[in-house]
Design an enzyme around this catalytic site. Structure first.
Site, PDB file in Angstrom:
ATOM      1  CB  SER A 695      -0.941   0.006   1.208  1.00  0.00           C
ATOM      2  OG  SER A 695      -0.188   0.051   2.396  1.00  0.00           O
ATOM      3  CE  LYS A 738      -3.644   1.093   4.694  1.00  0.00           C
ATOM      4  NZ  LYS A 738      -3.416   0.648   3.312  1.00  0.00           N
TER       5      LYS A 738
END
Length: 815
Positions: A695, A738
């Site tokens: 990511s 996140k």
């Protein structure tokens, strides 16, 4: 240095002529005995002063004053340690032993009161005043009755076991003098020193005899109770022996006549219990077959204990016992809301299950798997579900279990065999449809003893668990009515086939507002009660709770927050326990007085927009986090250096980002020979923490392109996403965690892959309103949103953080 009583000779001497007693006599302290007049007894003397007193008495007129000590433990008694009444005695014999001790034989002559003691000599000397006892003849009926009672009581005490010689009893029966009788009995009752001293100090013979009669009556009462206890104990022993003998006779008679054995009654009890258990036909047949084997066995056979244990398990299982589900959806919703704040997705799933049960009674129980970081309430949610459904709650921890027999049980051929933990838990729950929670399924071990995860496949498969067969029972048990709930911190360690049987429900970390509400509704009232406080004695302001959340805990769950609240409550409890009655209000100004200086610092933004530095988002098992990726270049030959303890996947993402930049160098205005003359170094700070996952691909690409083009990256923009060599941005996981991490760090804008747009539904609406989200399909859109349009001067060795962030070791940031 002590005087030891060896033996008491109670035969009174013949009346002797009047003896003249001097005014002063040597004193011999007696630590543990009182000598009465006319009594003869031997004494051991081993004290130096006492020995000198004996020597002085023998040198003069053989008379000595015997006085009892108030405290027997005093080795060198002073006048204050002695009583004021004693007995003038004459030393009849003296023998010096080889070990230095002296043995004397003394005879009491007369009571005497000590006017004072002198310590001028090597031994104590007492100024004595002899007490002449009045002569009393038993001419009154009352005195005659008292004398007779004392004699009768003495004989009764001997009959009850009192250690008094028959010769003494004979002497006492011939005495008519109350004074002599009282002294004779008192000297043989084994009285304590203080009681005997009281008798000695009574000059009036009648009063003395009456006191001795009271003491003798008390002694008889003690002897009677002692005899009753002995008789009772002996009777119980005799009864036990008699019962054993009768049982053995009964067994022999039954065996001789062939009329059954002692197992018959037990067999009938088992047969009744099997009928009451309402077992399925197949199970009942097996139970009756094993019962028949037990009936045919000899009572002393070794296998009878094994069969009894098996039958006990069979009749104790809830084959037909079940609780009735609470199908009131509103009531169930209210219970769930009372126990937990938020978690709307899970509550909705439970209510849906109740709705289906309401419409279809025989629907199978769901198998839910709660996945989330520690402390978010997975285990407590299981209890809440059981309460909402009106079912029993059973919990089993699978952490560290690595033996298949723990699940399926052992075969009965093994010594000490037992059913598996599934059947044991069902038996403890008492119903066949409990809420069964399996904690920590991601921490199951596997070794040469088997894989418990594989054994659980049958348990958690709705198509198989209606006939779960435990190795110990050997018969099927229906688990289809059980509602299984499992918990895990991570999905990766769970076996794929095992995971496929469960409905995964993710529990992400709580937002600041959610933690605030949970603390006010649940944590603070619980800790206040557990610490013995009241609501009026301690109050928390919302700002103080927020400060505790942000500056003292950094977690997705609530355990750390609860510990900090408990720490405040302990300190307040101590203040109140020491007498301070003032109520305590916890606010931001005095919070550090209870919790000390802040333990963690929130992730903060960069000080300024910088070239070669981009802000990324990471997922960890305990929540989301932000990380900064730095890129710099130096003269070299086109090498790429990666530091910061990166995993293989993250290193590959950096290679892919560099390859994309090199293949599109012309589009971004990068010179053709730049890569052949420069080395590029990519670093992710906090290198002691392992990092991995794809990511960070777009973040690395942005940091590199910022370095190569000289354009700074906007410091209030964070990003996540996987990059391909073609420049496409692929979706990643952990979006909610996140986004929460970006919100904590005061980031305005988050760049996400377009395919992750649907994942924002899990983020609360308040956070979505506070932040801007940019959805991208390719990396060029990332550069357009993140890079500032004008070029900036490259700052070498950029300083990233305003303050160092605290991050625990262990969990690895991943997609």
């Amino acid at each position: 240095m002590s005087v030891e009583l060896v033996k008491s000779e109670s035969n009174p001497p013949e009346e002797s002529q009047e003896v003249k007693i001097p005014d002063t006599l040597p004193v011999l302290p007696l630590p543990d005995v009182v000598v009465f007049p006319y009594m003869i007894l031997p004494l051991f003397v081993n004290r130096e002063k006492a020995t000198k007193a004996v020597d002085q008495a023998l040198a003069e007129n053989r008379m000595i004053l015997l006085v009892a000590q108030k405290n027997a433990n005093v080795d060198d008694p002073k006048p204050a340690d002695l009583y004021q009444f004693g007995t003038v005695s004459i030393i009849m014999r003296m023998l010096k032993l080889p070990d230095g001790r002296v043995r004397i034989l003394v005879q009491g002559l007369s009571r005497a009161q000590v006017e004072f003691y002198e310590e001028t000599k090597p031994y104590l000397v007492g100024k004595v005043s002899p007490k002449t006892e009045p002569h009393v003849t038993p001419d009154s009926v009352e005195l005659e009755a008292l004398i007779r009672n004392v004699k009768t009581s003495l004989e009764k005490a001997v009959s009850l076991g009192k250690n008094i010689s028959q010769d003494l009893v004979a002497i006492a029966s011939n005495l008519d003098d109350p004074a002599r009788l009282a002294d004779l009995v008192a000297s043989n009752l084994d009285l304590k020193v203080d009681k005997a001293q009281q008798v000695l100090e009574l000059i009036d013979p009648v009063a003395r005899l009456r006191r001795v009669h009271e003491l003798l009556a008390k002694e008889i009462e003690v002897l009677e109770v002692q005899n009753d206890i002995n008789t009772q104990a002996r009777g119980e022993i005799d009864k036990s022996q008699r019962e054993f003998y009768l049982r053995q006779q009964m067994k022999a008679i039954q065996l001789e006549l062939g009329e059954g054995n002692e197992l018959q009654e037990e067999i009938e009890q088992y047969r009744t219990k099997i009928k009451k258990a309402k077992m399925p036909e197949e199970v009942a047949e097996e139970a009756n077959r094993q019962l028949g084997r037990l009936e045919r066995m000899h009572p002393d056979a070794a296998e009878t204990a094994t069969l009894r244990n098996y039958l006990d398990w069979m009749v104790s299982l809830p084959w037909a016992k079940s609780t009735k589900d609470n199908l009131d959806l509103k009531k169930a919703q209210r219970i769930l809301d009372e126990d937990h704040y938020g978690l709307e997705k899970i509550k909705e799933r439970i209510i849906e299950h109740l709705a289906v049960r309401k419409l279809k009674k025989d629907s199978k129980g769901p198998i839910l798997c709660f996945v989330g970081p520690p402390g978010v309430g997975k285990t407590s949610l299981g209890r809440s579900i059981a309460r909402a459904l009106g079912r029993k709650f059973v919990r089993m921890s699978l952490g560290g279990v690595h033996d298949e027999a723990e699940i399926r049980g052992h075969r009965r051929t093994y010594v000490g065999a037992m059913p598996g933990r599934i059947i044991q838990s069902i038996s403890q729950g008492g119903t066949n449809n409990p809420v069964f929670m399996m904690d920590e399924v991601d921490k199951i071990g596997a070794d040469f003893r088997g894989d418990p995860s594989s054994a659980l496949l049958e348990v958690l498969d709705p198509e198989q668990n209606f006939a779960f067969r435990d190795n110990y029972l050997g018969v099927p048990f229906d688990l289809s009515n059980v509602m299984f709930v499992t918990t895990a911190n991570m999905l990766d360690p769970i076996q794929p086939a095992f995971r496929d049987r469960m409905e995964i429900i993710s529990l992400a970390g709580y937002t600041e507002q959610e933690k605030l509400e949970i603390a006010k509704r649940h944590l603070i009232p619980k800790q206040v009660e557990e610490h013995g406080l009241t609501k009026s004695q301690i109050q928390f302001t919302d700002e103080a709770i927020r400060q505790t959340i942000n500056q003292y805990t950094q977690e997705a769950g609530l355990r750390g927050l609860e510990r900090e609240i408990a720490s405040v409550c302990r300190k307040v409890a101590r203040q109140i326990a020491t007498g301070e009655k003032k109520a305590r209000k916890i606010h931001t100004d005095n919070l550090d007085q209870y919790l000390g200086r802040p333990k963690v610092f929130q992730d903060e933004l960069l000080k300024r927009d910088q070239v070669g530095v981009a802000t990324g988002l990471a997922w960890t098992p305990v929540g989301g986090d932000i990380l900064f990726i730095e890129a710099t270049s130096m003269r070299g030959r086109g090498g790429l250096t990666l530091t910061g303890q990166l995993g293989d996947v993250m290193k590959e993402s950096a290679q892919a980002a560099l390859s994309y930049a090199r293949s599109h160098a012309g589009e971004f205005g990068i010179k053709d020979d730049y890569f052949s003359k420069h080395d590029i170094h990519v670093h992710v700070p906090e290198g002691s923490i392992p990092k991995d996952g794809p990511s960070a691909g777009v973040t690395m690409a942005t940091a590199m392109l910022s370095l190569l083009t000289g354009k700074a990256v906007h410091r209030k923009i964070a990003m996540t996403g996987e990059i391909t060599l073609r420049g496409e941005v692929l979706p990643v996981g952990g979006i909610k965690e996140k986004v929460l991490a970006a919100h904590r760090a005061k980031i305005d804008t988050v760049i996400l892959p377009a395919l992750n747009k649907r994942d924002l539904e899990d983020v609360s609406e308040d956070i979505r309103k506070d932040m801007k989200f940019v959805f991208v399909d390719d990396v060029k859109s990332v550069f357009k949103a993140a890079l500032l349009p004008e070029k900036a001067r490259i700052v070498k060795g950029p300083s990233l953080l305003k303050s160092k962030r605290s991050r625990s070791l262990g969990p690895s940031p991943a997609a």
